[in-house]
Design a protein around this motif. Structure first.
Motif, PDB file in Angstrom:
ATOM      1  N   THR A 190      -9.376   3.990  -1.760  1.00  0.00           N
ATOM      2  CA  THR A 190      -8.170   3.330  -2.258  1.00  0.00           C
ATOM      3  C   THR A 190      -8.278   3.067  -3.751  1.00  0.00           C
ATOM      4  O   THR A 190      -9.311   2.615  -4.245  1.00  0.00           O
ATOM      5  CB  THR A 190      -7.928   2.008  -1.498  1.00  0.00           C
ATOM      6  OG1 THR A 190      -7.484   2.310  -0.177  1.00  0.00           O
ATOM      7  CG2 THR A 190      -6.875   1.143  -2.181  1.00  0.00           C
ATOM      8  N   GLY A 240      -2.320  -0.973  -3.364  1.00  0.00           N
ATOM      9  CA  GLY A 240      -3.343   0.043  -3.155  1.00  0.00           C
ATOM     10  C   GLY A 240      -2.755   1.423  -2.913  1.00  0.00           C
ATOM     11  O   GLY A 240      -1.877   1.574  -2.058  1.00  0.00           O
ATOM     12  N   GLU A 289       0.197   5.029   1.242  1.00  0.00           N
ATOM     13  CA  GLU A 289      -0.740   5.981   1.842  1.00  0.00           C
ATOM     14  C   GLU A 289      -0.290   7.390   1.498  1.00  0.00           C
ATOM     15  O   GLU A 289       0.874   7.742   1.715  1.00  0.00           O
ATOM     16  CB  GLU A 289      -0.770   5.776   3.354  1.00  0.00           C
ATOM     17  CG  GLU A 289      -1.317   4.401   3.749  1.00  0.00           C
ATOM     18  CD  GLU A 289      -1.223   4.119   5.246  1.00  0.00           C
ATOM     19  OE1 GLU A 289      -0.442   4.810   5.938  1.00  0.00           O
ATOM     20  OE2 GLU A 289      -1.936   3.216   5.705  1.00  0.00           O
ATOM     21  N   VAL A 318      -9.476   1.947   3.600  1.00  0.00           N
ATOM     22  CA  VAL A 318      -8.184   2.565   3.934  1.00  0.00           C
ATOM     23  C   VAL A 318      -7.255   1.616   4.689  1.00  0.00           C
ATOM     24  O   VAL A 318      -6.062   1.889   4.818  1.00  0.00           O
ATOM     25  CB  VAL A 318      -8.336   3.839   4.806  1.00  0.00           C
ATOM     26  CG1 VAL A 318      -8.943   4.975   4.011  1.00  0.00           C
ATOM     27  CG2 VAL A 318      -9.159   3.564   6.064  1.00  0.00           C
ATOM     28  N   ARG A 322      -5.431  -2.026   5.236  1.00  0.00           N
ATOM     29  CA  ARG A 322      -5.064  -3.376   4.780  1.00  0.00           C
ATOM     30  C   ARG A 322      -5.467  -4.398   5.834  1.00  0.00           C
ATOM     31  O   ARG A 322      -6.021  -5.446   5.514  1.00  0.00           O
ATOM     32  CB  ARG A 322      -3.548  -3.420   4.529  1.00  0.00           C
ATOM     33  CG  ARG A 322      -3.018  -4.846   4.250  1.00  0.00           C
ATOM     34  CD  ARG A 322      -1.552  -4.815   3.799  1.00  0.00           C
ATOM     35  NE  ARG A 322      -0.750  -4.006   4.697  1.00  0.00           N
ATOM     36  CZ  ARG A 322       0.438  -3.504   4.398  1.00  0.00           C
ATOM     37  NH1 ARG A 322       0.988  -3.753   3.222  1.00  0.00           N
ATOM     38  NH2 ARG A 322       1.109  -2.765   5.265  1.00  0.00           N
ATOM     39  N   VAL A 352       0.855  -1.197   0.000  1.00  0.00           N
ATOM     40  CA  VAL A 352       0.000   0.000   0.000  1.00  0.00           C
ATOM     41  C   VAL A 352       0.890   1.246   0.000  1.00  0.00           C
ATOM     42  O   VAL A 352       2.026   1.207   0.466  1.00  0.00           O
ATOM     43  CB  VAL A 352      -0.951   0.057   1.233  1.00  0.00           C
ATOM     44  CG1 VAL A 352      -1.984  -1.058   1.181  1.00  0.00           C
ATOM     45  CG2 VAL A 352      -0.189   0.016   2.531  1.00  0.00           C
ATOM     46  N   VAL A 403      -3.668   4.587  -1.220  1.00  0.00           N
ATOM     47  CA  VAL A 403      -4.696   4.972  -0.259  1.00  0.00           C
ATOM     48  C   VAL A 403      -4.740   6.491  -0.123  1.00  0.00           C
ATOM     49  O   VAL A 403      -3.755   7.116   0.287  1.00  0.00           O
ATOM     50  CB  VAL A 403      -4.415   4.334   1.126  1.00  0.00           C
ATOM     51  CG1 VAL A 403      -5.528   4.680   2.114  1.00  0.00           C
ATOM     52  CG2 VAL A 403      -4.237   2.831   1.000  1.00  0.00           C
TER      53      VAL A 403
END
Lengths: 310, 310
Positions: free
Chosen positions: B263, B254, B221, B295, B297, B219, B256
């Motif tokens: 996402t 992803g 963020e 948002v 995991r 991910v 985010v």
């Protein structure tokens, strides 16, 4: 979904009292009601303790043989082999224990509190104190009894300074004559009243996988080892049957003299005898080895066997 | 034997700060000195935090690639696949974590404290408070930063009321302008300065075994998803290479958006696309699915994938 507090199979005193305490405080501890359950019959020591506390307000755990739809607060073990059917990664809610990590998984974050102390109830006392929860005389007696049981009245090598301090603190509330009460507990534990030979070897029995070997280890803690040793022939016979029935590679059974702090280790076959000779080096006579200063399965038997077998 | 405090591979802020705090207090907590280590490079968010606290008295963790003779206080994970080489049942000394149990074993009893909270540092704060240890402004800033990072400033569904209360308590000591500070942290985290495409997908990447499938989930963020999304072609190419190189059955990535709480899920092949359609049901456009209100995991991707694959 229901929530239960549960210890290991063949429950000793700690595995009965810890679920009782967790259940009693579960609203405060977990914000949910939890029902105490037990994964086997009470032993004579636990019966003595619960009889002693006659005006108990804390409910005795009911027997449970498998998990149906409950979530589980697991106490006093994390070994899959010591759990009743159905405890798995989806219903594990919390863990409180003082043993090695057994490799459990969970599919969501759980609450786990594990500490290398002598007894699960020592940890429970710490938790109650941290949360400023009231400890009644009855609760103090229960916690103290479990600590005395698991540490052989502070004599087992699993005993820590924290166990000593906490037993002392608890007894300010419990007001037991600790020496006398412990001796009564141990006499009750040693009593063979109503106990079949099979129960002697199964009452405090644990199964382990060590490397590729399936290993069973039973112990009988007693103040009067002679009462068990005089049944030697019967016991060896029962061990032979159990080893075959359970398809074990090794089966050990120890009669632990908790006063003199020695163990009579029953050796059912050549495999066990050879391993015991290597590890414990005690005097062997007619399939029973006298192992001096050995009292703890957790600290003095399991790790030593694991080292050889893994 | 040396003792170290260590988090997971591809360390996020919590996996850097938690070892620092554990090391700082280890004498009081464990009666032994522990050295903080890290299992990978710092990300831009963590760098920002550590730069912000310029007059730090708390030592930065050194990089470690494998365990040699050390014992380990493991923080922020219990997943074997997220550990550096050599962490095993014989050198595990303690665990502090807020994730699912990953199935670790230990050959002796350990200290473990696991709670379903938003951040390992929330648990560390509770431990420090229980032990009446002094929390300096610097320590409060570090703990607060990790909590902000892991909970996306209390917006992630992993956030609990305890995280909220504790961040507030910490800020009485830290005295940060939380809104502004969080935004600065997230901007730093979002910065692509000095970051290669490969690093974007690897920086916060975790590997899981789900049933028989090998599953990777990365991910990123960010407060500015467009800065990543404009590299879509490059990223999909890098994902394709990684999936092949690591022999994965599924690889998800992803982006985010931590402000709008959505996402952008990058789907490298048909397997991923079909699963994502079943689970997240978002709008798909050119191999990227827009998943609304996703948002986390830990709470919103891993359990849902596990349910399908196990």
């Amino acid at each position: 979904m229901g929530l239960i507090a549960l210890g290991h199979k063949n429950p000793d005193t700690d595995s009965i009292i810890s679920p009782m305490i967790v259940s009693h405080y579960s609203d405060s501890l977990f914000g949910r009601h939890a029902v105490a359950k037990r994964a086997g019959e009470l032993n004579n020591e636990t019966k003595f303790i619960l009889n002693y506390l006659t005006d108990s307000t804390i409910k005795l755990p009911d027997l449970l043989d498998k998990i149906r739809a409950e979530e589980v607060i697991l106490v006093d073990t994390t070994e899959q082999t010591q759990l009743i059917e159905g405890v798995n990664e989806n219903n594990l809610f919390a863990i409180i224990d003082h043993h090695n990590l057994g490799g459990l998984k969970s599919s969501k974050p759980v609450y786990a509190r594990i500490e290398p102390l002598g007894c699960t109830c020592t940890i429970l006392y710490k938790i109650l104190k941290e949360k400023n929860l009231e400890i009644t005389q009855e609760v103090a007696c229960l916690l103290a009894s479990a600590i005395i049981s698991d540490t052989l009245f502070l004599n087992s090598p699993t005993t820590t300074d924290e166990d000593r301090t906490i037993l002392k603190e608890l007894n300010k509330i419990a007001e037991l004559d600790l020496e006398e009460y412990s001796m009564e507990m141990f006499k009750a534990k040693s009593s063979l009243e109503g106990i079949e030979t099979n129960e002697i070897i199964e009452k405090d029995y644990k199964f382990f996988e060590m490397g590729k070997s399936k290993v069973g280890i039973g112990v009988w803690e007693t103040v009067a080892p002679e009462t068990v040793n005089e049944k030697k022939a019967e016991i060896l016979n029962a061990l032979k049957n159990k080893k075959q029935k359970d398809d074990l590679d090794y089966l050990f059974f120890g009669v632990v003299d908790i006063i003199k702090e020695n163990t009579y280790l029953y050796l059912v076959g050549d495999e066990e005898t050879n391993l015991a000779k290597e590890i414990f080096k005690g005097n062997l006579e007619d399939n029973v080895m006298f192992a001096e200063h050995i009292v703890s399965r957790k600290k003095q038997i399991v790790p030593q066997l694991k080292e050889k077998l893994e």
